[in-house]
Design a protein around this motif. Sequence first.
Motif, PDB file in Angstrom:
ATOM      1  N   ASP A 100       0.840  -1.195   0.000  1.00 38.37           N
ATOM      2  CA  ASP A 100       0.000   0.000   0.000  1.00 38.37           C
ATOM      3  C   ASP A 100       0.875   1.245   0.000  1.00 38.37           C
ATOM      4  N   GLY A 101       0.327   2.312  -0.538  1.00 37.83           N
ATOM      5  CA  GLY A 101       1.075   3.565  -0.562  1.00 37.83           C
ATOM      6  C   GLY A 101       0.181   4.742  -0.865  1.00 37.83           C
ATOM      7  N   PHE A 102       0.781   5.937  -0.772  1.00 33.65           N
ATOM      8  CA  PHE A 102       0.089   7.191  -1.084  1.00 33.65           C
ATOM      9  C   PHE A 102       0.838   7.905  -2.195  1.00 33.65           C
ATOM     10  N   VAL A 103       0.084   8.421  -3.163  1.00 34.53           N
ATOM     11  CA  VAL A 103       0.684   9.248  -4.207  1.00 34.53           C
ATOM     12  C   VAL A 103       0.984  10.619  -3.608  1.00 34.53           C
ATOM     13  N   VAL A 104       2.215  11.098  -3.824  1.00 37.38           N
ATOM     14  CA  VAL A 104       2.582  12.418  -3.297  1.00 37.38           C
ATOM     15  C   VAL A 104       2.780  13.437  -4.417  1.00 37.38           C
ATOM     16  N   ALA A 105       2.951  12.972  -5.658  1.00 34.35           N
ATOM     17  CA  ALA A 105       3.143  13.913  -6.762  1.00 34.35           C
ATOM     18  C   ALA A 105       2.998  13.177  -8.079  1.00 34.35           C
ATOM     19  N   ARG A 106       2.681  13.933  -9.139  1.00 30.03           N
ATOM     20  CA  ARG A 106       2.708  13.445 -10.525  1.00 30.03           C
ATOM     21  C   ARG A 106       3.779  14.233 -11.262  1.00 30.03           C
ATOM     22  N   ALA A 107       4.515  13.568 -12.131  1.00 24.49           N
ATOM     23  CA  ALA A 107       5.610  14.216 -12.852  1.00 24.49           C
ATOM     24  C   ALA A 107       5.613  13.772 -14.306  1.00 24.49           C
ATOM     25  N   ALA A 108       6.243  14.584 -15.146  1.00 24.02           N
ATOM     26  CA  ALA A 108       6.344  14.265 -16.569  1.00 24.02           C
ATOM     27  C   ALA A 108       7.469  13.278 -16.838  1.00 24.02           C
TER      28      ALA A 108
END
Length: 734
Positions: A100-108
């Motif tokens: 399990d985890g949490f998304v902390v950012a989206r990047a190109a």
Amino acid sequence: MASVTDPTSDTGTPVDEPQQDALLGLEDVAGPAASRSRGRRRAPLGAQEIAEELPVARVLLDLQPPHLDREYDYLVPAAWSQGVVPGARVRARFGPQEVDGFVVARAATSEHEGRLVPLRRLVSPEPVLTPSVLRLVRAVAERWAGTVPDVLRLAVPPRHARTEKEGGAAPDLDAVLPALPDLASAPPSWAGLWAPYRGGEAFLAHTAGGGAPKAVWTPLPGLAPAAEDGGVPTVPHWAAAVATAARAAVAAGRGVLAVVPDARDVGVLAGALEVAGVPGVVRLLAEDGAAPRYRAFLAAARGQARVVVGTRAAMFAPVADLGLVVLWGDGEDTLAEPHAPYPHARDVLALRSDLEGAACLVGSPGRTVQAQAMLAGWAHEVAAPREVVRARAPRVRALTSVELAHEGAGAAARIPTAAWRTARQALEQGPVLVQVPRTGYLPVVACVRCRTPARCDACHGPLGLAGTSSTPQCRWCGRLAGGWRCGECGSTALRAVRVGSERTAEELGRAFPGVPVRLSASTAPGGVLDRVPARPAVVVATPGAEPVADGGYVAALLLDAAVATASLDLATGTRALHRWLAAAHLVRPASAGGQVLLVGDAAPAPTGALVRFDPAGFADRELAERAELALPPAVRVAAVTGDRAAVAALVARVPLATPETTLGPVETDVDGPGTSPGPGDGSLFDAAPVRLVVRVPAHDGLELARQLRASLSVRSARREPGTVRVRLDPEEML
């Protein structure tokens, strides 16, 4: 900068072997039986399309080893691109397992040069990990030498899918806030609650103006004034004052977070907020259960609640536009987190106040030395002048052996003649509170002949009695000791050493026939009482379980004072004074006949502070003594406990741990009372566990935590043998 080590290896080492990605959702369709038949590795099921915009997701995984505490980059499947947002829950492959985890950012793009693998599943698109809470989580992990996953388990409650699907839109607060233009509007009798305090109205005005003042507050005793028409219920002064401060913050369009010691205090404060007309209030308590806790958490995260009131579990609540954090009763043990990395709610809220630019109000009947230390440049004191305190406080007498010398034989009784006389007279006018430091009937007994403490034959724990005709029972292992015999003199008779609340209520019922006796304690049949009417009654309560009496108690008897100050902990004096003052705050002022009697030979310093109603002066002297002796909070302390070799190896990598700053190691008992190391093979780790204390100046405290955290990561990466535990600011040393 995010770490981009390829997550296909649980050791953090890039894996070059190409692997085919699974089709989305096919593993769930196959069912658990198919998954088990394939073993730990799923068969490759085909390729999947990756999102065109921001195809990389940076994820914090729920991993235990400290050396894996970093962010990992994954590809975002196109089908989940809209749902994989910062704060969302996902599952990702890490070595042979799914985590399990949490998304902390989206990047190109990703800085990782190897191949990335896609996320395995989007658990929920709900952004439950807000940027402000994530920033706080990282700061807490750094300050207490913990890992981010450990703190995330404290900050974000487990998902409750049915509750999450309930949805709900944020209320239109713009239509509500104009109804709060004047603090004197609801109720009018509360308009001047902060006026008696030096700096009180300035704190309120600064908070209402969007500022971030910090205050350590000593509230006045007594109840909040009621309306002339009787429409305002009985509310303690502290709760009404906090509700007024919260109203000021909400009227300025800001959020409020209030943390209190227990569920009863949550109810008291929530009731005061309702009376004050504060909108958007939710209660967040871990003991409410998974669904109510998650519902309150989501209400804050979605902006549906502007005010969150809760126990320790609420200190990470995602309140939007946070403008005021409040901590009430910071001397209570329940505000210290028992799980790693063991932060205290007081320090977490102070840290959050700095990170989010919010006002901070730390209030308590007593005052801890930690709160007193905040006044050294970080916070301002908000307290009433001495003449105001004397006018509002009850009359306090300490019935010590010296004070009662003229009473004769009655002076040696647990409740001396002077206390009986005061209670009898007070019962003619209203209720009387009797505070007892222990629950149960006779929690500690001894041999009636030689006074040797009675011990369990199995674990050597103390024996106690649950009733008059009960069989002695061990308080550690729970075994009955029906055939107990004293090992010193052979006697089978027992006598009381400590008397609990139930036995006290029984004795008072016989002493005052016809007078109702009510018991308020966690172990009582009726549990902890919220309030009692103004009619004559004897109310026996343990510390923290004292109910509010309508109109206030006429008198309070604080029994067994010597027991309250008998511990060797550094905080024994301030803790005892806090409990005594919490009871004294519920008594009528001296002008209305209110009296408080402290019964027993307690330590002179806290006894004198209670008589003077001066917790600030006592805390200031305690802080000065600790600074002179290099004790917390004048210094930062870390306790490293575990196998001797493991402790030595861990501390050897900490530059601040020099011979001048370390104490020990000494043997200790880490498994609890009545346990001891068992026999073994005589190896290096077969000895008793040890504790080593590292003590550095306060300004080096954060650096000590960083060095210990780095050493724990090295230990984890090398898989060093033995067990070890690191705890900064241990409660027994505060």
